[in-house]
Design a protein around this motif. Structure first.
Motif, PDB file in Angstrom:
ATOM      1  N   ASP A 260       0.833  -1.212   0.000  1.00  0.00           N
ATOM      2  CA  ASP A 260       0.000   0.000   0.000  1.00  0.00           C
ATOM      3  C   ASP A 260       0.862   1.256   0.000  1.00  0.00           C
ATOM      4  N   ASP A 277      -6.920   3.905  -6.610  1.00  0.00           N
ATOM      5  CA  ASP A 277      -8.005   3.135  -5.997  1.00  0.00           C
ATOM      6  C   ASP A 277      -7.381   1.873  -5.422  1.00  0.00           C
ATOM      7  N   LEU A 278      -7.190   1.862  -4.103  1.00  0.00           N
ATOM      8  CA  LEU A 278      -6.423   0.791  -3.471  1.00  0.00           C
ATOM      9  C   LEU A 278      -7.136   0.342  -2.196  1.00  0.00           C
ATOM     10  N   PRO A 279      -8.071  -0.602  -2.293  1.00  0.00           N
ATOM     11  CA  PRO A 279      -8.731  -1.116  -1.087  1.00  0.00           C
ATOM     12  C   PRO A 279      -7.795  -2.046  -0.321  1.00  0.00           C
ATOM     13  N   ASP A 280      -8.275  -2.549   0.794  1.00  0.00           N
ATOM     14  CA  ASP A 280      -7.487  -3.487   1.589  1.00  0.00           C
ATOM     15  C   ASP A 280      -7.326  -4.794   0.810  1.00  0.00           C
ATOM     16  N   LEU A 281      -6.086  -5.179   0.567  1.00  0.00           N
ATOM     17  CA  LEU A 281      -5.803  -6.371  -0.244  1.00  0.00           C
ATOM     18  C   LEU A 281      -5.553  -7.617   0.594  1.00  0.00           C
ATOM     19  N   GLN A 315      -5.817   1.208 -10.419  1.00  0.00           N
ATOM     20  CA  GLN A 315      -6.781   0.442  -9.628  1.00  0.00           C
ATOM     21  C   GLN A 315      -6.191  -0.921  -9.314  1.00  0.00           C
ATOM     22  N   ALA A 317      -7.095  -4.390  -7.057  1.00  0.00           N
ATOM     23  CA  ALA A 317      -8.155  -5.064  -6.313  1.00  0.00           C
ATOM     24  C   ALA A 317      -7.838  -6.548  -6.237  1.00  0.00           C
ATOM     25  N   ARG A 318      -8.412  -7.166  -5.242  1.00  0.00           N
ATOM     26  CA  ARG A 318      -8.215  -8.605  -5.066  1.00  0.00           C
ATOM     27  C   ARG A 318      -9.576  -9.285  -5.038  1.00  0.00           C
ATOM     28  N   THR A 319      -9.724 -10.291  -5.902  1.00  0.00           N
ATOM     29  CA  THR A 319     -10.941 -11.084  -5.945  1.00  0.00           C
ATOM     30  C   THR A 319     -10.565 -12.540  -5.701  1.00  0.00           C
ATOM     31  N   ARG A 324      -5.756  -8.137  -9.226  1.00  0.00           N
ATOM     32  CA  ARG A 324      -5.989  -7.460 -10.499  1.00  0.00           C
ATOM     33  C   ARG A 324      -5.443  -6.040 -10.429  1.00  0.00           C
TER      34      ARG A 324
END
Length: 377
Positions: A260, A277-281, A315, A317-319, A324
């Protein structure tokens, strides 16, 4: 690769009549693998566009031969239904507005099965409106539903078998392994060259300066201080070069601030404004963090140096077990992987972790680099 617009169900259904007839007329060509793969691959991509799923894999010849009769058997009636539906809507519209312009013994009729002749405004308005409403509802609801069924059938029949998937998987892993070994060899050569030409040369200079200082200690004590000062400066330069080499192996900022903090630092110093755009991974393997950092650093460098962009967006993100990364800029587009933009290096690093890279950069922009990296612990 540019993302094509989704395909409407009604347009898909209407085209089935022509493609079914073309399949029958061109059946002998399906015996040639190249023609069969091209024809079925086109249908597979159209089905994927209709359903909104990726379907780029070319099917095998045996599967094409199994798909062709099923395509004709389901596609011909679907295409005929769409054509009749469209034709009867046109007939109803003509009857509704222009029935009076036809000769009395040749006026249009509604509802083909009932053969309702339009001889007055009451029949025209009531029957024409009803026919347009019924057929419009069919075109809006029934035809797209049938088209989706046909598309699912095509994707199922043309999908590669488990053995074909495994074979392709082995081929991809073999190619990526070769690329990783080559990249690793080049990286080791670069590190060795940097250490030999830079750090090692400065360490040799320090040893020589200290040796001269030791020999001069008795005969010329005044020069010893100057020699020690030079040796100290050379040691600091050697440490700086060594630190620079180590940063290319694993960026220290990842160890100090995590992914982060490292990405925030990259975005703030990118040279163009970057929306992050960096949410908690969650926790990520160190190798995944290092590759993601390298990919983003290289992509933002390309934006600043080659894209002529005024802004960019990052951006991450983790799914599930997939990380990604998407980097977008509003530059001039037309990115060429062979033009020294670093995309080849990105592909090799990502392939080493069994990930994939997609570059969408039409002339005039925008450019979007999308990277997917497996990140299971």
């Amino acid at each position: 690769m540019r993302v094509r617009a989704p395909l409407s169900g009604s347009a898909y259904a209407l085209s089935m009549l022509a493609t079914s007839v073309a399949t029958v007329l061109g059946a002998p060509l399906l015996l040639f693998p190249a023609a069969a793969r091209a024809w079925a691959g086109w249908h597979r991509r159209r089905a994927g566009r209709l359903l909104g799923v990726p379907a780029e894999e070319p099917p095998a010849g045996r599967r094409v031969l199994a798909w062709a009769p099923a395509h004709v058997a389901a596609g011909f009636p679907l295409g005929m239904a769409a054509l009749l539906c469209l034709g009867n809507i046109v007939v109803a519209a003509v009857a509704l507005t222009s029935w009076w312009a036809f000769p009395a013994d040749d006026r249009p009729s509604l509802f083909s099965l009932l053969d309702v002749h339009v001889d007055d405004w009451t029949t025209a308005l009531a029957g024409g409106t009803l026919q347009i409403a019924v057929l419009g509802a069919a075109a809006w609801w029934a035809l797209p539903a049938l088209a989706r069924l046909h598309a699912r059938m095509s994707l199922a029949l043309l999908a590669p078998s488990a053995r074909e998937v495994l074979t392709e998987r082995v081929d991809v892993l073999t190619r990526s392994r070769v690329g990783v070994v080559d990249a690793h060899g080049r990286e080791l050569q670069r590190i060795e060259r940097d250490l030999h030409d830079g750090t090692q040369a400065r360490l040799v200079a320090i040893a020589m300066q200290l040796g001269i200082a030791r020999e001069s200690l008795a005969d010329d004590p005044a020069s010893v201080a100057t020699l020690l000062e030079r040796a100290h400066e050379t040691a600091e330069e050697a440490m700086a070069e060594l630190r620079s080499v180590l940063q290319t192996i694993y960026p220290p900022i990842l160890a100090d601030r995590g992914l982060d903090g490292a990405l925030t630092s990259l975005a703030s110093g990118a040279g163009v404004p970057v929306r992050l755009d960096l949410p908690d991974l969650g926790p990520l393997p160190a190798t995944v963090e290092a590759v993601a950092y390298y990919v983003i650093a290289e992509a933002l460098t390309n934006v600043a140096k080659h894209a002529a962009a005024t802004r960019a967006a990052l951006q991450v993100a983790r799914t599930g077990d997939v990380l990604r990364v998407e980097v977008t800029d509003d530059g001039r587009g037309g990115a060429d992987e062979a033009g020294g933009t670093g995309i080849t290096g990105i592909r090799r690093r990502v392939a080493a972790l069994d990930g994939d890279v997609r570059l969408d950069s039409p002339p005039g922009g925008p450019t979007t680099l999308t990277v997917r990296i497996p990140c299971a612990q």
